[in-house]
Design a protein around this motif. Structure first.
Motif, short mmCIF file in Angstrom:
data_model
loop_
_atom_site.label_atom_id
_atom_site.label_comp_id
_atom_site.label_asym_id
_atom_site.label_seq_id
_atom_site.Cartn_x
_atom_site.Cartn_y
_atom_site.Cartn_z
N VAL A 27 51.89 46.87 29.70
CA VAL A 27 50.77 46.19 30.34
C VAL A 27 51.34 45.45 31.54
N VAL A 60 47.12 49.09 32.24
CA VAL A 60 47.84 49.60 31.09
C VAL A 60 48.46 50.93 31.50
N SER A 99 42.95 50.64 25.56
CA SER A 99 42.42 49.50 26.32
C SER A 99 41.48 48.65 25.46
#
Length: 470
Positions: free
Chosen positions: A99, A152, A63
């Motif tokens: 994503v 994510v 991330s």
């Protein structure tokens, strides 16, 4: 239904010294296996939690690399970050990366070479972050939010961990099985050892023997007390058996004595009447009527003696051919007590109901014995110059016999014995016991009205043996 009935037949046939240890061993085995299964389930949950933790740590680093590209809206930059992450294979190996936006649409994705396109799990959007094993348990899905709206998503390969977990599971199962069998065998042996005193006691009790002193283990106080108590019980049982045998022998001798005394008592009275008839025959033998009457009386006396002996020695009434009572039997009883009555100055009278048939449907032998005993007692209780009355009548269902004397009255306890049918030792002599036994045999009833001034009034009600209705 008792619990033992629900058990298999083969199990019920096993000795108790095997059944109880077997149950103990089975319970130990089940407990050990059950605890192992609980432990394995706990290990599985811990494995899943560890995989979820590892996945979240992995996503934290990913991330941080994705946020700059996400904020600038550069999809190519995000794909590049995902592909570089796939290139790093040390530690946890990732298969798919993606994503997603707030609607679950794919903004960027990457997958390891040779992997088929992944189908994202539908519950990814249900929580801010999470983890879930794949259906084949060879991978784990992990996800988290990036900026509150985007997510994510990664699929991590946990094949090595799954294989190690499965190997660990089988090692634990085999080890638990071995430990469970050993514990069950130990429990079986301990239970058998604990049951050894019971087995020894059972073995010796079946043979009726006491346990030898050398088999009593003094180091086990509880078992020693039990064995000594069993020995005392066995000794007491032998003493009771010996005492019961002695009492039975004494009772047999007493019964034989009472039988002989009763027989002598019942035979003596007809013999006395026969002696009187013989004396009459000698004195008036030249008279035909007197001779015939005396001979007939002697014959009836002999028959009565035979009936008395048969009735005394048998335990039940004769069937079928038993003689019925006749009016002549009543007069014979009167003649049997006549000699004793004359010596005491007492008059004996028979009052029969007019119209009585010559034969009545009751057993002659028993009725003669009852009346003979009652009349003898009445004569002996009556003062000189008094009278004893034998009254005979018949109603619809019974023959009613009444013996009335002018004596001093029957003792209350003797009267109660007659009425209740429960003679007591020492009350009324053999005559009362004989009367009670015969009246019970005749299914009759006795009532007594006794007082000191008016003598005694005894009433017998004997049911008639009537033929069945057609």
């Amino acid at each position: 239904m008792p619990l033992s009935r629900s058990l298999p037949a083969w199990y019920r046939r096993l000795p108790l010294t095997v059944r109880l240890p077997a149950v103990v061993a089975l319970m130990i085995f089940a407990a050990a296996m059950g605890t192992t299964q609980l432990a394995l389930q706990s290990v599985s949950r811990q494995f899943e939690a560890q995989m979820a933790g590892i996945g979240q740590v992995y996503l934290d680093g990913l991330s941080a690399a994705l946020l700059p590209a996400l904020q600038s809206g550069d999809a190519q930059a995000m794909v590049g970050v995902l592909q570089r992450s796939l290139a790093v294979t040390e530690g946890v190996e990732d298969r798919w990366l993606a994503v997603l936006d707030a609607q679950g649409q794919t903004l960027a994705r990457a997958q390891r070479e040779g992997q088929a396109d992944a189908v994202w799990p539908e519950d990814v959007l249900a929580a801010q972050r999470g983890a879930r094993l794949t259906d084949d348990a060879q991978g784990v899905w992990v996800w988290r939010t990036l900026d509150g709206t985007h997510r994510v998503l990664a699929n991590l390969d946990v094949t090595t961990f799954s294989q190690e977990r499965e190997q660990l599971r089988w090692r634990l199962v085999l080890l638990d099985l071995l430990v469970s069998v050993l514990c069950a065998a130990l429990g079986f042996g301990v239970a058998r050892q604990m049951q050894r005193p019971t087995a020894l006691i059972t073995q010796h009790l079946q043979k009726g023997l006491a346990l030898p002193a050398e088999l009593i283990d003094a180091s086990d106080p509880e078992s020693a007390r039990l064995m000594r108590a069993v020995n005392r019980m066995a000794d007491d049982a032998r003493e009771r058996e010996a005492m019961m045998g002695l009492l039975a022998e004494q009772e047999r001798e007493a019964v034989l004595g009472r039988l002989a005394a009763t027989l002598a008592h019942e035979v003596r009275n007809p013999l006395g009447g026969m002696v009187t008839a013989i004396q009459t025959l000698r004195k008036f033998g030249d008279r035909t009527d007197a001779r015939e009457d005396a001979l007939n009386f002697i014959e009836r006396g002999v028959l009565a003696l035979r009936e008395v002996v048969d009735a005394t020695l048998t335990t039940h009434r004769p069937r079928g051919s038993e003689r019925r009572l006749s009016l002549q039997d009543l007069h014979d009883v009167q003649r049997l007590v006549a000699a004793d009555a004359r010596q005491r100055g007492v008059t004996v009278r028979v009052d029969a109901q007019p119209g009585l048939p010559d034969e009545l449907p009751v057993a002659a032998t028993e009725v003669r014995q009852v009346l003979l005993n009652l009349l003898i007692n009445a004569v002996r209780a009556t003062r000189a110059g008094g009278q004893v009355l034998l009254s005979v009548r018949r109603d619809a269902q019974a023959l009613v016999l009444e013996v009335i004397d002018e004596g001093v009255g029957m003792a209350p306890e003797v009267a109660e014995s007659l009425v209740r049918g429960e003679p007591r030792a020492g009350q009324g002599g053999l005559g009362v016991a004989v009367i009670v036994r015969l009246v019970q045999q005749l299914r009759g009833r006795v009532s007594v009205d006794a007082h000191s001034r008016g003598g005694t009034h005894i009433t017998l009600q004997l049911p008639l043996e009537l033929p069945p209705d057609p």
